[in-house]
Design a protein around this motif. Sequence first.
Motif, short mmCIF file in Angstrom:
data_model
loop_
_atom_site.label_atom_id
_atom_site.label_comp_id
_atom_site.label_asym_id
_atom_site.label_seq_id
_atom_site.Cartn_x
_atom_site.Cartn_y
_atom_site.Cartn_z
N ALA A 15 0.83 -1.21 0.00
CA ALA A 15 0.00 0.00 0.00
C ALA A 15 0.87 1.26 0.00
N ALA A 16 1.97 1.22 0.75
CA ALA A 16 2.87 2.37 0.79
C ALA A 16 3.46 2.67 -0.59
N ASN A 17 3.71 1.63 -1.39
CA ASN A 17 4.22 1.87 -2.74
C ASN A 17 3.26 2.73 -3.55
N SER A 18 1.96 2.46 -3.43
CA SER A 18 0.97 3.25 -4.16
C SER A 18 0.94 4.69 -3.66
N VAL A 19 0.91 4.86 -2.35
CA VAL A 19 0.82 6.21 -1.79
C VAL A 19 2.09 7.00 -2.06
N LEU A 20 3.26 6.38 -1.88
CA LEU A 20 4.52 7.07 -2.13
C LEU A 20 4.70 7.43 -3.60
N SER A 21 4.32 6.51 -4.48
CA SER A 21 4.45 6.79 -5.92
C SER A 21 3.55 7.95 -6.32
N ARG A 22 2.32 7.93 -5.85
CA ARG A 22 1.40 9.02 -6.16
C ARG A 22 1.93 10.35 -5.61
N ALA A 23 2.46 10.32 -4.39
CA ALA A 23 3.00 11.54 -3.78
C ALA A 23 4.20 12.05 -4.56
N GLY A 24 5.14 11.16 -4.88
CA GLY A 24 6.35 11.60 -5.58
C GLY A 24 6.08 12.11 -6.97
N ILE A 25 5.17 11.45 -7.69
CA ILE A 25 4.93 11.79 -9.09
C ILE A 25 3.93 12.94 -9.24
N TYR A 26 2.83 12.87 -8.51
CA TYR A 26 1.77 13.88 -8.67
C TYR A 26 1.96 15.07 -7.74
N LEU A 27 2.21 14.80 -6.47
CA LEU A 27 2.30 15.88 -5.49
C LEU A 27 3.61 16.66 -5.62
N PHE A 28 4.73 15.94 -5.77
CA PHE A 28 6.04 16.60 -5.84
C PHE A 28 6.53 16.82 -7.28
N GLY A 29 5.75 16.41 -8.27
CA GLY A 29 6.06 16.73 -9.65
C GLY A 29 7.23 15.98 -10.25
N MET A 30 7.52 14.78 -9.75
CA MET A 30 8.64 13.98 -10.28
C MET A 30 8.23 13.31 -11.58
N ASP A 31 9.12 13.32 -12.58
CA ASP A 31 8.85 12.62 -13.83
C ASP A 31 8.72 11.12 -13.53
N PRO A 32 7.68 10.45 -14.05
CA PRO A 32 7.45 9.04 -13.70
C PRO A 32 8.57 8.10 -14.16
N LEU A 33 9.20 8.39 -15.31
CA LEU A 33 10.31 7.53 -15.74
C LEU A 33 11.51 7.71 -14.83
N LEU A 34 11.79 8.96 -14.46
CA LEU A 34 12.89 9.22 -13.53
C LEU A 34 12.60 8.58 -12.17
N PHE A 35 11.35 8.71 -11.72
CA PHE A 35 10.95 8.09 -10.45
C PHE A 35 11.16 6.58 -10.51
N SER A 36 10.76 5.95 -11.63
CA SER A 36 10.93 4.50 -11.79
C SER A 36 12.40 4.12 -11.75
N ALA A 183 17.39 0.80 -15.30
CA ALA A 183 17.24 1.93 -14.38
C ALA A 183 17.98 3.16 -14.88
N PHE A 184 19.20 2.98 -15.37
CA PHE A 184 19.97 4.11 -15.90
C PHE A 184 19.29 4.70 -17.13
N VAL A 185 18.76 3.85 -18.00
CA VAL A 185 18.06 4.35 -19.19
C VAL A 185 16.84 5.17 -18.78
N LEU A 186 16.08 4.67 -17.81
CA LEU A 186 14.90 5.39 -17.34
C LEU A 186 15.28 6.75 -16.76
N MET A 187 16.38 6.79 -16.02
CA MET A 187 16.80 8.07 -15.44
C MET A 187 17.25 9.05 -16.51
N LEU A 188 17.88 8.54 -17.58
CA LEU A 188 18.30 9.40 -18.69
C LEU A 188 17.10 9.93 -19.47
N LEU A 189 16.09 9.08 -19.63
CA LEU A 189 14.90 9.47 -20.37
C LEU A 189 13.98 10.39 -19.57
N GLY A 190 14.09 10.31 -18.26
CA GLY A 190 13.20 11.09 -17.40
C GLY A 190 13.44 12.58 -17.52
#
Length: 273
Positions: A15-36, A183-190
Motif C-alpha cells: 500500500a505504501a508503494n501506491s501512496v509514495l508513488s502518487r505523492a512523488g509523481i503527482y504531489l512533488f512533480g517527479m517525472d514518472p520515468l525518472l521516479f521509476s 534503471a539508468f536508461v529510465l533516469m536518462l529518459l526522465g
Amino acid sequence: MPLFVLIAVVMMNFAANSVLSRAGIYLFGMDPLLFSGIRLGSGAVMLAALVSLRGGWPALDRARSLTAGALLIYLVPFSLAYLTLPSGVGALILFGVVQITMFAGSALAGTQPTLRQWLGMGIAMAGLGWLLWPSETLALDGLGVAFMALAGVGWGVFSLRGRGSRDPLADMGLSFVVLLPAAFVLMLLGGGWSPAGAVVAVVCGGVTSGLGYALWYRVLPQIAATTGAVAQLSVPVIAIIAGAVLLGEVVTFDIVMASMVVLGGIGVAVMRR
C-alpha cells in the motif's frame, strides 16, 4: 516473527508503494520515468548490499531473468499510471488485475477453476467495470487505467513466479540488479525532478519495494495461493484510507461501492467454503 505479522508488514509495504508513488509523481512533480529509475536503482543497491553481506550471489538463470522481466513490466507502467490515478483507485485496479492474472495463470497450468471461482471473478470484473465507468463523481483517465492494468499483469506473473523461490533475498536481489541498465536508461529518459520526489523514490525503492518484495518472496512459499490472494485484498483498502488521510484524496460513493464489489468477488473466488 509470526507469519501473519510478516504478511501484514508486506501488505502495508504494498500500500505504501501506491501512496509514495502518487505523492512523488503527482504531489512533488517527479517525472514518472525518472521516479521509476531511481526506485529501481535504490532497490538494487539495498538488496545488493544485503546479499553481499550475507555471503555471495547465486548464478543467474533463465527463471530469474523472466522474473526480472515481469518486475520491469510492473514497475514502469505503475509509475506512469500515477500521473493521473488516485493512489487508492490505482491500487484497486492493480490488485484486481493481479488476481485475474493469477487466476488465469493457475488455469493455464492445469488447475481447473470451479463454478464458484468463475462466479467470483465475474463479480470482481463487474466491480472493476463499475469503477471504470465514467460518472459525474468519478471519471478516470483511460491511459492511466491501461498502464495500471499492464502493471497488474506484470505483478501477477511476478507473484506466480515467487511461489517457487528457495532463496527470496537472492532472487529479489538478482531481479533488481539485472535491471540496473534499465534503471539508468529510465533516469536518462526522465524529465524534471524534485528533491522531495527523489527522497520518496529512494524510500519507495530501497525499503517498501526492495525489502518488501524480498519479504513477500519469503512468505509466498509458506502460504496457500488462496491465502496470498486474500491477503492482497487488504492493500487497496489501506491505500484508499492512507491516500485520503495523507494526500487529501477524495473517496466517493462509487469508489467505495466498486471496491466492495471487486474485493467481495475476489473473496468469493479464492476463499474456501
